[in-house]
Design a protein around this motif. Sequence first.
Motif, short mmCIF file in Angstrom:
data_model
loop_
_atom_site.label_atom_id
_atom_site.label_comp_id
_atom_site.label_asym_id
_atom_site.label_seq_id
_atom_site.Cartn_x
_atom_site.Cartn_y
_atom_site.Cartn_z
N ARG A 173 -4.00 -3.35 -0.74
CA ARG A 173 -3.54 -1.99 -1.09
C ARG A 173 -4.63 -1.22 -1.83
O ARG A 173 -4.72 0.00 -1.74
CB ARG A 173 -2.29 -2.05 -1.97
CG ARG A 173 -0.99 -2.20 -1.21
CD ARG A 173 0.17 -2.42 -2.16
NE ARG A 173 0.32 -1.37 -3.14
CZ ARG A 173 0.99 -0.22 -2.94
NH1 ARG A 173 1.54 0.01 -1.76
NH2 ARG A 173 1.09 0.67 -3.90
N VAL B 294 7.09 2.35 -2.45
CA VAL B 294 6.40 1.08 -2.22
C VAL B 294 7.18 0.23 -1.22
O VAL B 294 8.40 0.07 -1.34
CB VAL B 294 6.23 0.30 -3.53
CG1 VAL B 294 5.59 -1.07 -3.27
CG2 VAL B 294 5.38 1.09 -4.51
N VAL B 295 6.47 -0.32 -0.25
CA VAL B 295 7.07 -1.24 0.72
C VAL B 295 6.92 -2.65 0.18
O VAL B 295 5.81 -3.12 -0.08
CB VAL B 295 6.40 -1.13 2.10
CG1 VAL B 295 7.00 -2.16 3.05
CG2 VAL B 295 6.56 0.28 2.67
N ASP C 198 -0.38 -1.72 3.65
CA ASP C 198 -0.19 -1.36 2.25
C ASP C 198 1.13 -1.88 1.65
O ASP C 198 1.51 -1.45 0.55
CB ASP C 198 -0.28 0.16 2.03
CG ASP C 198 -1.67 0.69 2.28
OD1 ASP C 198 -2.63 -0.08 2.10
OD2 ASP C 198 -1.80 1.87 2.65
N SER C 199 1.81 -2.78 2.33
CA SER C 199 3.02 -3.35 1.74
C SER C 199 2.65 -4.49 0.80
O SER C 199 1.56 -5.07 0.89
CB SER C 199 3.98 -3.83 2.83
OG SER C 199 3.36 -4.75 3.70
N GLN D 93 7.22 5.91 2.84
CA GLN D 93 5.98 5.27 2.41
C GLN D 93 4.88 6.30 2.16
O GLN D 93 4.16 6.21 1.17
CB GLN D 93 5.51 4.23 3.43
CG GLN D 93 4.30 3.43 2.93
CD GLN D 93 3.77 2.44 3.95
OE1 GLN D 93 3.94 2.63 5.16
NE2 GLN D 93 3.14 1.37 3.49
#
Length: 446
Positions: free
Chosen positions: A418, A262-263, A279-280, A257
Amino acid sequence: MPLVNEGLGNSAYLVDLADGRALAVDASLDLRALRVAAERRGLTVAYAADTHLHADFLTGALQLAASDGATVLAAAAGNREFPHRELADGDEIDLGGLTLRALATPGHTHEHIAFEVLDGRRVLGVFTGGSLLVGSAARTDLVSPERTEELARAQYRSLQRLAMLDDDVAVWPTHGAGSFCSAPPGTERMSTIGTERATNTLLRSENEDAFVKQLLDSLGSFPPYFMRLGEINRRGPALVRGDALPPVTVAEFARLQAAGVVVVDVRPVPDFAAGHVPDSVSIPLRPVFATWLGWLIDIDQPVVIVRNADQDPAEILWQTRNIGYDQITGELDGGMAAWASAGRPTASIPLVSPAALGDTQVLDVRQDSEFLSGHVPGARHIELGAVSSRVTGLPAQPIVVMCGHFERAMGAASLLARAGRTDVAVFRGGPQDWAAATGNSLEKGT
């Protein structure tokens, strides 16, 4: 028999040829349902026919050629770069008792063909692919923007040609309810020529110019990957196998990450709301998962997955393969429980009720047609697919994101988070729920 993919809004077809063989029409790369249907009937797929170069999924025809020895049938005008039997208008294939006849029906794509199924001289039905749909027709803007009107005019002529068939001829389209290829979206899966001639407003257009205007005025947005899958299907998608997600340790997950991977969290919205990897991006695993993954995450962007233990990794992989997305690096080993046990930070996004709206800005992320049909008064409208590009234009006041339920809303909220927004919440429900709870009316139009 139709094999409906609810997520893509499409139908593939499996035709029993009564001798242990079968014909598959417009099968996607995800062949799981087709294989189950064929095995139950003891069938081997002898022919795999594609009506056109699909923009919304990768073809399974090559996979069927490799696994079942199927002969691929497709339009010569498609210039495909893999072994197939090239068909032109009027060409016929003897299926052993039935005959398959190609009809050139350009419009949805320049090389589109429909397939009539004949028993002797009688036409039983026609696989219309992306030409004549139930109550509508397929869009014509997926080949290139410059050819949209040209193909719309070709679509008019193709539909008029199909409308000349007898009333009792069955109509078996590929695109249907929920398909972004349909313009406007339909609700039914199958029909007859007589029914369409009587009820399809596009078939009843006064003339070609009126048809073109009606068709083009109905075009909505579509996922960006639609513009690249046609070429992959022309070259021939790679064969795939296996359906396991490689496990990634918490430490490696955090490293990936930090490196820009990208999660994507596929858990249900309430789970994501309660706690997730900061931030997922929330894209719940449901039939339309792949569509929104391909819409929100760049097709070349590597991804790592967070899921619950009861969510099927094979479903994640096959949905993404269907749209040509092969950038999934792996999944968080042990899920969120392992992440929390390792002392890693978590984030949350609240779910709120109508009473919590107050002076907040409501952001409605549904499609244009949904918003126009009824929305909360004063709501700002940005389709989910455009949220990332318009974050800077949103007001500084707290935002409550809304959609029809709350899956797309949470996707939008996670994108805003995000981008640095910390004042975002998600409405638990949709505009109709707000109206029922408050006794207020929805606004219509812009």
